[in-house]
Motif scaffolding. Structure first.
Motif, PDB file in Angstrom:
ATOM      1  N   ALA A 246       1.087  -1.006   0.136  1.00 51.49           N
ATOM      2  CA  ALA A 246       0.133  -0.054   0.178  1.00 51.49           C
ATOM      3  C   ALA A 246       1.035   0.926   0.120  1.00 51.49           C
ATOM      4  N   PHE A 247       0.225   2.498  -0.153  1.00 48.77           N
ATOM      5  CA  PHE A 247       0.711   3.436  -0.539  1.00 48.77           C
ATOM      6  C   PHE A 247      -0.160   4.574  -0.204  1.00 48.77           C
ATOM      7  N   GLN A 248      -0.008   5.795   1.156  1.00 50.61           N
ATOM      8  CA  GLN A 248      -0.720   6.899   1.466  1.00 50.61           C
ATOM      9  C   GLN A 248       0.333   7.427   1.160  1.00 50.61           C
ATOM     10  N   TYR A 249      -0.564   9.042   0.315  1.00 50.47           N
ATOM     11  CA  TYR A 249       0.239   9.890   0.327  1.00 50.47           C
ATOM     12  C   TYR A 249      -0.995  11.119   1.238  1.00 50.47           C
ATOM     13  N   LYS A 250      -0.550  11.925   2.462  1.00 47.22           N
ATOM     14  CA  LYS A 250      -1.013  13.109   3.027  1.00 47.22           C
ATOM     15  C   LYS A 250      -1.104  14.064   2.898  1.00 47.22           C
ATOM     16  N   THR A 251      -1.371  15.422   2.869  1.00 46.31           N
ATOM     17  CA  THR A 251      -0.915  16.991   3.027  1.00 46.31           C
ATOM     18  C   THR A 251      -1.494  17.346   4.328  1.00 46.31           C
TER      19      THR A 251
END
Length: 433
Positions: A234-239
């Motif tokens: 999995a990959f998670q991108y947060k701002t």
């Protein structure tokens, strides 16, 4: 000219750590081989263009024992000229497609939701992800023997110099996008990082690739080509906005009594229930690849937003949730042990608009996320430099282990970046399990 670096080799399946002295002579990396290394330091010579003939660092052909011929991540097992076992992995990807960020994106009208939205989940199966694999090209490769590790990676041209780090310590600058290190211990994990300067449409940037490799045992070959096989990746991108409060006068007629609520945190690993954890972010996009595909859903996607709060004189003035309509998943593709998806993200503050026209700028990024089953996640694209951005990869193995590793941490520069006054920043990072 002579420099010496001493590295302590640990994590060797219960074996005590051993100190090895690596010596650089005139730019060539050599090593004092530990006493227990009984074979010559003959490694694998890697070239991204090679397809059928492989040679070792002495120029002798490698005898191929097994080749899985995988379209996305090919694994070859063989023996170098000295008779030592070798494992070669070649990772491919399709060409990048258009997806650059835009300073003033044309957004769908913002929906100011008054209650927290549910995490939006969707999925793609095998038929949705098929594409013409003839366009794929090699982007990186690695190889190990019991005593050596070799890397190859894409560079703009042969004159570009890359820096190589072993277990966090700088060891050498090399040109040509290839490297081999001798003097390692059998059946031991090593972390090799390569940084390469890039010249892009957005100016100077840097590629950073981190490989976690395990040397082979002295005798025999791995039982399976994919020794460190993952069940899902999995990959998670947060701002997020690091402070608890930030100035909001630019969206409120210049009145400095207005502030926006931030997330009051620094870079942070996702919790075990991600992506369904309580939002502590402005926006979140997430993708998970099910390699064994038990239910037909090869790629599962999720996105969500955090609450937007405006304060006036420290009192809550307005609360709502932004739209996720412009947080898009595109270019989903999969072939063999490879999968990818683009995160195309444009999101604005719902409290910074007039008649559905956004005038405060957008949190904008566009990246291709590449997944390899052996345990590598690569993220390539660009972003507007506000607010803080972070990317994390999660690896779940068939042995039941799970681990989150950081892929990148990109600081907040200035909110003026949201309206295109800072230029975009290139993202080119890879992290291996």
């Amino acid at each position: 000219m002579r420099w010496k670096f001493e590295f302590v080799r640990g994590a060797n399946m219960g074996r005590a750590a051993v100190a090895t002295t690596v010596t650089i002579l005139s730019g060539t990396l050599t090593a004092a081989v530990p006493a227990e290394a009984k074979s010559p330091d003959v490694g694998v010579f890697l070239d991204l263009d090679q397809t059928t003939r492989f040679v070792d660092t002495k120029g002798k052909p490698i005898r191929i024992v097994a080749d899985d011929a995988d379209e996305g991540e090919r694994t070859v097992l063989g023996k170098v000229g000295s008779g030592a076992p070798a494992k070669i992995v070649i990772q491919k990807a399709p060409p990048m497609t258009s997806g650059s960020t835009a300073a003033f994106a044309v957004l769908e009208p913002e929906r100011q939701l008054s209650s927290p939205p549910a995490v939006e989940v969707s999925s793609l199966d095998e038929k949705d992800l098929k594409f013409d694999t003839s366009s794929m090209r090699s982007v990186s490769a690695w190889a190990v023997t019991p005593w050596t590790a070799s890397l190859a990676w894409a560079v703009p041209d042969s004159s570009v110099a890359s820096k190589v780090y072993l277990n966090g310590s700088f060891i050498q600058t090399v040109k040509g996008g290839r490297f081999s290190i001798p003097g390692l211990l059998p059946a031991t994990k090593y972390v090799l990082k390569v940084t390469t300067p890039l010249t892009t449409d957005q100016g100077e940037a840097e590629s950073e690739k981190t490989f976690t490799l395990q040397t082979l045992a002295e005798i025999g070959l791995p039982v399976t080509a994919k020794t460190f096989q993952t069940y899902s990746t999995a990959f998670q991108y947060k701002t997020f906005i690091p402070p608890a409060r930030v100035d909001a006068s630019m969206c409120n007629w210049g009145d400095n009594s207005f502030t926006f609520g931030g997330d009051n945190r620094g870079f942070r690993s996702p919790p075990v229930n991600a992506p369904f954890d309580t939002p502590n972010y402005r926006t979140m996009m997430w993708a998970n690849v099910n390699w064994q595909n038990p239910d037909g859903q090869k790629l599962v996607l999720a996105k969500n937003v955090g609450q937007s709060i405006t304060y006036k004189n420290d009192q809550v003035y307005a609360t709502s949730y932004a739209s996720t309509a412009n947080m898009l998943f595109q270019d989903g593709q999969s072939a063999g042990s490879y999968a990818q998806v683009r995160f195309k993200h444009d999101a604005s503050n719902p409290h910074c608009k007039l008649f559905d026209i956004n005038y405060g700028g957008v949190i904008s990024y566009s990246v291709i996320v590449r997944f390899y089953r052996s345990g590598l996640v690569e993220v390539v694209g660009n972003r507007q430099q506000a607010p803080a951005h972070e990317g994390w990869a999660r690896f779940s193995t068939t042995a039941g282990t799970e681990q989150w590793l950081n892929v990148f941490q990109l600081d907040h520069l200035n909110f003026k970046c949201l309206v295109g006054l800072c230029g975009t920043q290139t993202i080119n990072h890879a992290r291996a399990y």
